[in-house]
Design a protein around this motif. Structure first.
Motif, PDB file in Angstrom:
ATOM      1  N   GLN A   1     -10.243   0.700   4.091  1.00  0.00           N
ATOM      2  CA  GLN A   1      -9.500  -0.257   4.773  1.00  0.00           C
ATOM      3  C   GLN A   1     -10.528  -1.950   4.184  1.00  0.00           C
ATOM      4  OE1 GLN A   1      -6.708  -0.857   5.833  1.00  0.00           O
ATOM      5  NE2 GLN A   1      -7.223  -2.945   5.210  1.00  0.00           N
ATOM      6  N   PRO A   2     -11.609  -2.197   4.103  1.00  0.00           N
ATOM      7  CA  PRO A   2     -12.777  -2.994   3.138  1.00  0.00           C
ATOM      8  C   PRO A   2     -12.466  -2.180   1.596  1.00  0.00           C
ATOM      9  CG  PRO A   2     -14.406  -1.411   5.574  1.00  0.00           C
ATOM     10  CD  PRO A   2     -12.583  -0.999   5.118  1.00  0.00           C
TER      11      PRO A   2
ATOM     12  N   ARG B   1      -9.389  -5.142  -2.510  1.00  0.00           N
ATOM     13  CA  ARG B   1      -8.890  -4.617  -3.775  1.00  0.00           C
ATOM     14  C   ARG B   1      -7.845  -5.525  -3.898  1.00  0.00           C
ATOM     15  NH1 ARG B   1      -9.452   1.759  -3.350  1.00  0.00           N
ATOM     16  NH2 ARG B   1     -10.559   1.751  -5.240  1.00  0.00           N
ATOM     17  N   GLN B   2      -6.191  -5.623  -2.341  1.00  0.00           N
ATOM     18  CA  GLN B   2      -6.316  -6.870  -2.199  1.00  0.00           C
ATOM     19  C   GLN B   2      -6.723  -8.589  -2.709  1.00  0.00           C
ATOM     20  OE1 GLN B   2      -4.699  -6.597   1.623  1.00  0.00           O
ATOM     21  NE2 GLN B   2      -3.798  -4.579   0.795  1.00  0.00           N
TER      22      GLN B   2
ATOM     23  N   GLY C   1      -4.880 -11.501  -9.594  1.00  0.00           N
ATOM     24  CA  GLY C   1      -4.880 -10.786 -10.984  1.00  0.00           C
ATOM     25  C   GLY C   1      -6.244 -10.169 -11.421  1.00  0.00           C
ATOM     26  N   TYR C   2      -6.760  -9.457 -10.896  1.00  0.00           N
ATOM     27  CA  TYR C   2      -7.690  -8.747 -11.019  1.00  0.00           C
ATOM     28  C   TYR C   2      -7.674  -7.707 -10.642  1.00  0.00           C
ATOM     29  CZ  TYR C   2     -10.570 -12.634 -12.461  1.00  0.00           C
ATOM     30  OH  TYR C   2     -10.960 -13.521 -13.592  1.00  0.00           O
ATOM     31  N   ILE C   3      -8.097  -6.389 -11.030  1.00  0.00           N
ATOM     32  CA  ILE C   3      -7.669  -4.891 -10.852  1.00  0.00           C
ATOM     33  C   ILE C   3      -8.781  -4.130 -10.455  1.00  0.00           C
ATOM     34  CG2 ILE C   3      -6.609  -2.562 -11.433  1.00  0.00           C
ATOM     35  CD1 ILE C   3      -4.285  -4.647 -13.098  1.00  0.00           C
TER      36      ILE C   3
END
Length: 81
Positions: free
Chosen positions: A4-5, A10-11, A17-19
């Motif tokens: 989850q962290p 990631r979210q 706008g980053y992956i």
């Protein structure tokens, strides 16, 4: 390796706008690659040592065991420059 962290991180990056892609490599090291969506600043991320600390917190790996590649270090084919 989905916790989850890590999903929260990631979210957070995705909202700007980053992956974030993370792979476990040699002996438990992490290879973290951050790419930017079209039109997103490739230079606008926090310094790598701070990003390593955030990833370390999310993955429970030591920061010095995390290799980070930023968008400006990745060419259009996804290869590290």
């Amino acid at each position: 390796m989905t916790t989850q962290p890590l999903e929260d991180l990631r979210q957070t990056l995705a909202a700007d706008g980053y992956i974030l892609q993370i792979d476990e490599v040699d002996g438990g090291r992490l290879d973290a690659r951050i790419s930017a969506e079209d039109g997103v600043c490739g230079d606008c991320l926090v310094p790598k040592n701070l990003m390593a600390a955030m990833i370390a917190n999310a993955t429970e790996k030591p920061a010095d065991a995390i290799d980070i590649t930023y968008p400006t270090e990745i060419d259009d084919d996804g290869q590290i420059i």
